[in-house]
Scaffold this motif. Structure first.
Motif, PDB file in Angstrom:
ATOM      1  N   ILE A  77      23.871  59.953  28.549  1.00 28.86           N
ATOM      2  CA  ILE A  77      23.626  58.839  29.545  1.00 28.86           C
ATOM      3  C   ILE A  77      22.871  59.172  30.666  1.00 28.86           C
ATOM      4  CG2 ILE A  77      24.970  57.344  31.108  1.00 28.86           C
ATOM      5  CD1 ILE A  77      25.929  57.142  28.316  1.00 28.86           C
ATOM      6  N   ARG A  78      22.839  60.311  31.089  1.00 32.47           N
ATOM      7  CA  ARG A  78      21.596  60.912  32.098  1.00 32.47           C
ATOM      8  C   ARG A  78      20.251  60.785  31.563  1.00 32.47           C
ATOM      9  NH1 ARG A  78      24.131  61.872  36.225  1.00 32.47           N
ATOM     10  NH2 ARG A  78      26.249  62.435  36.597  1.00 32.47           N
ATOM     11  N   LYS A  79      20.028  61.027  30.066  1.00 28.77           N
ATOM     12  CA  LYS A  79      18.806  60.890  29.889  1.00 28.77           C
ATOM     13  C   LYS A  79      18.386  59.260  29.485  1.00 28.77           C
ATOM     14  CE  LYS A  79      18.014  64.905  26.563  1.00 28.77           C
ATOM     15  NZ  LYS A  79      17.886  65.042  25.247  1.00 28.77           N
ATOM     16  N   LEU A 104      20.772  47.392  33.177  1.00 34.24           N
ATOM     17  CA  LEU A 104      20.783  48.397  32.297  1.00 34.24           C
ATOM     18  C   LEU A 104      21.306  49.898  32.972  1.00 34.24           C
ATOM     19  CD1 LEU A 104      18.156  47.624  29.870  1.00 34.24           C
ATOM     20  CD2 LEU A 104      20.343  47.324  29.532  1.00 34.24           C
ATOM     21  N   ILE A 105      20.500  50.149  34.263  1.00 31.56           N
ATOM     22  CA  ILE A 105      20.690  51.088  34.844  1.00 31.56           C
ATOM     23  C   ILE A 105      22.179  51.111  35.446  1.00 31.56           C
ATOM     24  CG2 ILE A 105      20.369  52.374  37.141  1.00 31.56           C
ATOM     25  CD1 ILE A 105      17.289  51.489  36.625  1.00 31.56           C
ATOM     26  N   ALA A 106      22.475  50.152  36.035  1.00 30.38           N
ATOM     27  CA  ALA A 106      23.873  49.847  36.532  1.00 30.38           C
ATOM     28  C   ALA A 106      25.022  50.199  35.528  1.00 30.38           C
ATOM     29  CB  ALA A 106      24.356  48.640  36.963  1.00 30.38           C
ATOM     30  N   ASN A 107      24.723  49.767  34.040  1.00 32.68           N
ATOM     31  CA  ASN A 107      25.746  49.993  33.033  1.00 32.68           C
ATOM     32  C   ASN A 107      25.766  51.313  32.806  1.00 32.68           C
ATOM     33  OD1 ASN A 107      25.752  47.194  32.749  1.00 32.68           O
ATOM     34  ND2 ASN A 107      24.493  47.064  31.005  1.00 32.68           N
ATOM     35  N   SER A 108      25.067  52.183  32.908  1.00 32.18           N
ATOM     36  CA  SER A 108      24.960  53.633  32.784  1.00 32.18           C
ATOM     37  C   SER A 108      25.564  54.446  33.788  1.00 32.18           C
ATOM     38  CB  SER A 108      23.632  54.250  32.471  1.00 32.18           C
ATOM     39  OG  SER A 108      22.914  53.810  31.367  1.00 32.18           O
ATOM     40  N   LEU A 109      25.615  53.836  34.995  1.00 29.20           N
ATOM     41  CA  LEU A 109      26.277  54.262  36.055  1.00 29.20           C
ATOM     42  C   LEU A 109      27.682  54.087  36.094  1.00 29.20           C
ATOM     43  CD1 LEU A 109      23.669  53.349  38.913  1.00 29.20           C
ATOM     44  CD2 LEU A 109      24.213  55.741  38.276  1.00 29.20           C
ATOM     45  N   VAL A 110      28.060  52.975  35.502  1.00 31.76           N
ATOM     46  CA  VAL A 110      29.526  52.550  35.219  1.00 31.76           C
ATOM     47  C   VAL A 110      29.936  53.586  34.084  1.00 31.76           C
ATOM     48  CG1 VAL A 110      30.905  51.016  33.927  1.00 31.76           C
ATOM     49  CG2 VAL A 110      29.313  50.126  35.525  1.00 31.76           C
ATOM     50  N   ASP A 111      29.392  53.851  33.156  1.00 36.03           N
ATOM     51  CA  ASP A 111      29.625  55.007  32.122  1.00 36.03           C
ATOM     52  C   ASP A 111      30.017  56.218  32.753  1.00 36.03           C
ATOM     53  OD1 ASP A 111      29.202  53.082  30.001  1.00 36.03           O
ATOM     54  OD2 ASP A 111      26.962  53.905  29.634  1.00 36.03           O
ATOM     55  N   SER A 115      30.857  56.660  35.682  1.00 34.09           N
ATOM     56  CA  SER A 115      32.181  56.337  36.839  1.00 34.09           C
ATOM     57  C   SER A 115      31.406  56.678  38.376  1.00 34.09           C
ATOM     58  CB  SER A 115      33.293  57.175  36.922  1.00 34.09           C
ATOM     59  OG  SER A 115      33.910  57.043  35.372  1.00 34.09           O
ATOM     60  N   GLU A 116      30.261  56.181  38.106  1.00 34.78           N
ATOM     61  CA  GLU A 116      29.522  56.190  39.722  1.00 34.78           C
ATOM     62  C   GLU A 116      29.610  54.803  40.192  1.00 34.78           C
ATOM     63  OE1 GLU A 116      25.614  58.393  39.408  1.00 34.78           O
ATOM     64  OE2 GLU A 116      26.682  60.126  38.570  1.00 34.78           O
ATOM     65  N   TRP A 117      30.797  54.296  40.549  1.00 38.16           N
ATOM     66  CA  TRP A 117      30.995  52.903  41.061  1.00 38.16           C
ATOM     67  C   TRP A 117      30.340  52.423  42.191  1.00 38.16           C
ATOM     68  CZ3 TRP A 117      33.264  52.072  36.918  1.00 38.16           C
ATOM     69  CH2 TRP A 117      34.304  52.811  36.078  1.00 38.16           C
ATOM     70  N   ASP A 118      30.014  53.142  43.312  1.00 35.79           N
ATOM     71  CA  ASP A 118      29.148  52.537  44.502  1.00 35.79           C
ATOM     72  C   ASP A 118      27.826  52.404  44.116  1.00 35.79           C
ATOM     73  OD1 ASP A 118      31.177  52.812  46.423  1.00 35.79           O
ATOM     74  OD2 ASP A 118      31.115  54.734  46.591  1.00 35.79           O
ATOM     75  N   GLN A 119      27.120  53.392  43.300  1.00 31.85           N
ATOM     76  CA  GLN A 119      25.792  53.224  42.847  1.00 31.85           C
ATOM     77  C   GLN A 119      25.930  52.111  41.921  1.00 31.85           C
ATOM     78  OE1 GLN A 119      23.102  56.419  41.833  1.00 31.85           O
ATOM     79  NE2 GLN A 119      24.734  57.896  42.575  1.00 31.85           N
ATOM     80  N   ALA A 120      26.724  51.821  41.099  1.00 26.78           N
ATOM     81  CA  ALA A 120      26.683  50.946  40.068  1.00 26.78           C
ATOM     82  C   ALA A 120      26.810  49.566  40.829  1.00 26.78           C
ATOM     83  CB  ALA A 120      27.937  50.872  39.141  1.00 26.78           C
ATOM     84  N   LEU A 121      27.644  49.409  41.554  1.00 27.98           N
ATOM     85  CA  LEU A 121      27.781  48.211  42.241  1.00 27.98           C
ATOM     86  C   LEU A 121      26.576  47.588  43.017  1.00 27.98           C
ATOM     87  CD1 LEU A 121      29.594  45.619  42.994  1.00 27.98           C
ATOM     88  CD2 LEU A 121      30.736  47.155  44.858  1.00 27.98           C
ATOM     89  N   GLN A 122      26.026  48.684  43.765  1.00 27.74           N
ATOM     90  CA  GLN A 122      24.601  48.356  44.628  1.00 27.74           C
ATOM     91  C   GLN A 122      23.824  47.989  43.580  1.00 27.74           C
ATOM     92  OE1 GLN A 122      23.937  52.281  46.804  1.00 27.74           O
ATOM     93  NE2 GLN A 122      25.755  52.024  47.580  1.00 27.74           N
ATOM     94  N   THR A 123      23.453  48.577  42.509  1.00 30.13           N
ATOM     95  CA  THR A 123      22.388  48.432  41.334  1.00 30.13           C
ATOM     96  C   THR A 123      22.597  47.088  40.906  1.00 30.13           C
ATOM     97  OG1 THR A 123      22.104  50.718  41.204  1.00 30.13           O
ATOM     98  CG2 THR A 123      21.150  49.159  39.514  1.00 30.13           C
ATOM     99  N   TYR A 124      23.878  46.571  40.441  1.00 27.46           N
ATOM    100  CA  TYR A 124      24.157  45.216  40.114  1.00 27.46           C
ATOM    101  C   TYR A 124      23.892  43.994  41.145  1.00 27.46           C
ATOM    102  CZ  TYR A 124      26.900  46.705  36.021  1.00 27.46           C
ATOM    103  OH  TYR A 124      27.133  47.189  34.581  1.00 27.46           O
ATOM    104  N   HIS A 125      24.021  44.631  42.281  1.00 30.03           N
ATOM    105  CA  HIS A 125      23.742  43.693  43.464  1.00 30.03           C
ATOM    106  C   HIS A 125      21.966  43.303  43.438  1.00 30.03           C
ATOM    107  CE1 HIS A 125      26.963  42.366  45.962  1.00 30.03           C
ATOM    108  NE2 HIS A 125      27.499  43.369  46.167  1.00 30.03           N
ATOM    109  N   LYS A 126      21.405  44.438  43.460  1.00 24.65           N
ATOM    110  CA  LYS A 126      19.735  44.188  43.302  1.00 24.65           C
ATOM    111  C   LYS A 126      19.454  43.439  42.204  1.00 24.65           C
ATOM    112  CE  LYS A 126      18.880  48.851  45.525  1.00 24.65           C
ATOM    113  NZ  LYS A 126      18.478  50.181  45.144  1.00 24.65           N
TER     114      LYS A 126
END
Length: 233
Positions: free
Chosen positions: A26-28, A55-62, A64-75
């Motif tokens: 996931i990090r790669k 796609l970045i948000a999906n990986s952040l969900v994987d 469990s980095e929820w705050d970052q994922a939500l912010q990225t989906y918002h963008k």
């Protein structure tokens, strides 16, 4: 030619990122997708920018980095709204609702889910409509509002059945089974769970089977029929 090369470079990075995610790296995957995002932002390719953010948000969900994922989906959502890309907007809203629910942001999840449901109805996207209904039902269930959740699960079951989305149909049958258990209606719960189990067996979903078998065991125990609570009986 340079513009084509830059576009191709971003596409290759997206491809590498997708492969890494499938392989569990996931990090790669994030590293490749973030490079692709930089290229798309610099080249002004906003459509690809929105896709890459998703796609970045999906990986952040994987991760469990929820705050970052939500912010990225918002963008991604803001870009898709600017572009008038309703399919992208719908995907963002559904994903945001899922993350908001996991974070316990129930009112925000309801708002995102309702927006997604309205948009999916306008677009005649039945699969997304059912998914949004399920999210709304899940929030009501989490809040203990069982009577509001039940009809939404039932509608989601009917829609998924009509469009042959069998895994989602089984998931919602499982949700209804759990809901009936909470109401003390264990016979009804068992009917739903056995129907869900049959679908999971038919489509070869081992994880789905395991989850439903566990819940079936609980339902049989509530009825005092412990012999039927054993797996495989």
């Amino acid at each position: 030619e340079r513009h084509q090369f830059i576009h191709l470079q971003a596409e290759v990075l997206l491809g590498y990122g997708a492969i890494c995610r499938v392989q569990g790296e996931i990090r790669k995957s994030l590293k490749h997708h973030r490079k692709a995002l930089q290229i798309n932002e610099h080249s002004g390719n906003r459509f690809q920018e929105a896709i890459t953010l998703g796609l970045i948000a999906n990986s952040l969900v994987d991760l469990s980095e929820w705050d970052q994922a939500l912010q990225t989906y918002h963008k991604s959502l803001r870009v898709n709204q600017d572009l008038g890309n309703r399919h992208g907007e719908l995907s963002n809203l559904v994903n945001m609702a899922s993350v908001q629910q996991r974070m316990g942001l129930f009112q925000a999840a309801l708002q995102s889910s309702r927006m997604a449901m309205e948009l999916s109805i306008e677009m005649n996207d039945r699969a997304s409509e059912a998914q949004a209904m399920e999210h709304i039902a899940n929030v009501h269930y989490s809040l203990g509002e069982i009577d509001q959740a039940a009809p939404l699960y039932q509608q989601a079951i009917a829609i998924n059945r009509s469009i042959n989305r069998r895994f989602s149909e089984a998931t919602n049958l499982g949700n209804m089974g759990n809901l009936y258990m909470d109401k003390g209606l264990n016979r009804k719960a068992i009917e739903c769970l056995e129907e869900a189990l049959a679908i999971h067996k038919d489509i070869g979903s081992k994880s789905g089977q395991a989850l439903v078998i566990g819940n079936l065991g609980i339902a049989w125990e509530y009825l005092g029929e412990t012999d039927k609570a054993e797996p495989g009986t």
